[in-house]
Design an enzyme around this catalytic site. Sequence first.
Site, mmCIF file in Angstrom:
data_model
loop_
_atom_site.group_PDB
_atom_site.id
_atom_site.type_symbol
_atom_site.label_atom_id
_atom_site.label_comp_id
_atom_site.label_asym_id
_atom_site.label_seq_id
_atom_site.Cartn_x
_atom_site.Cartn_y
_atom_site.Cartn_z
ATOM 1 C CB CYS A 16 10.529 -2.014 -2.815
ATOM 2 S SG CYS A 16 11.902 -3.055 -3.271
ATOM 3 C CB VAL A 17 5.947 0.704 -2.232
ATOM 4 C CG1 VAL A 17 7.054 1.453 -1.533
ATOM 5 C CG2 VAL A 17 5.926 1.011 -3.697
#
Lengths: 179, 103
Positions: free
Chosen positions: B102-103
């Site tokens: 997610c990053v």
Amino acid sequence: MNETLNKEPVTSNVATPAKKKEDTVKKVVIICSKGTLEDVYAALIMANGALADGRDAKMFFTFFGLDAITTAKADHLHTATVGNPAFMPSMPTMVGGLPGFEKFASYMMQKQMDKLDIPHVTEFIEMIDAGGGEIYACKLAADMFKLEKKDFLPEVKDIITVSDMYALADGEGSHFIFI
Amino acid sequence: MDTTTMNGQQIEVNEEGYMKDPAQWTKEWANQIAAEHEITLTDKHFEVLNWLREKQAEGVSLNIRKVGKSGIVDIKQFYALFPGGPLKVSSKIAGIPKPVSCV
């Protein structure tokens, strides 16, 4: 009853080529009004995630959210240990109010995020900027907190009004997220 | 499971077109998938693709930040090389699974 409602659309019977249908979420405008660590991270992760997906992302920081883009504060955000029922529910509220406790809890949280390879706020903002995202500060809030462009991180593009913020969302497939 | 054929070879892909077995990867695959994304691959692209393949083989969970620290490209250059979602597009071209970070 109208029969057509229950009918499958005609196109579903036709073999469609492998090409995926086009994404309808083309842009997100994320408004961050909070200055707590977890709220700011939520905003940053969503903006960065949109860019990583090939979507456009604009960020508008207002009120306490300005802390996240203020050079002196960005990497020192806290999480609330008082008035936050989700934070260590078994711990008496009074303990959360002890001097230094909030700082300690915030430090522990940041450490946990480091382990997950989540960058600190300033680096996150650099990443969003590098990915083509745009970062803005709210004019009214900046005036209220007596902040100027020089007080903000270099990636902050401008200090803008609400009207300018709405203009950022111009175009089809644009969505607002408020934190 | 889907398969696609390239030069007479059957290549297994998932429903989104990511290669299932990185060992099946060829430069032709890379060029063809890149062309579908309107990208013409240069040496720099291949440097990134090889790095991604190496790291994936080592079991590293890839994200854009790590690519930015690879010493090959910075994040801005990575976005410029693979427009439209750099890690997703480059992973597809590199024949490695879709990134899950997610990053």
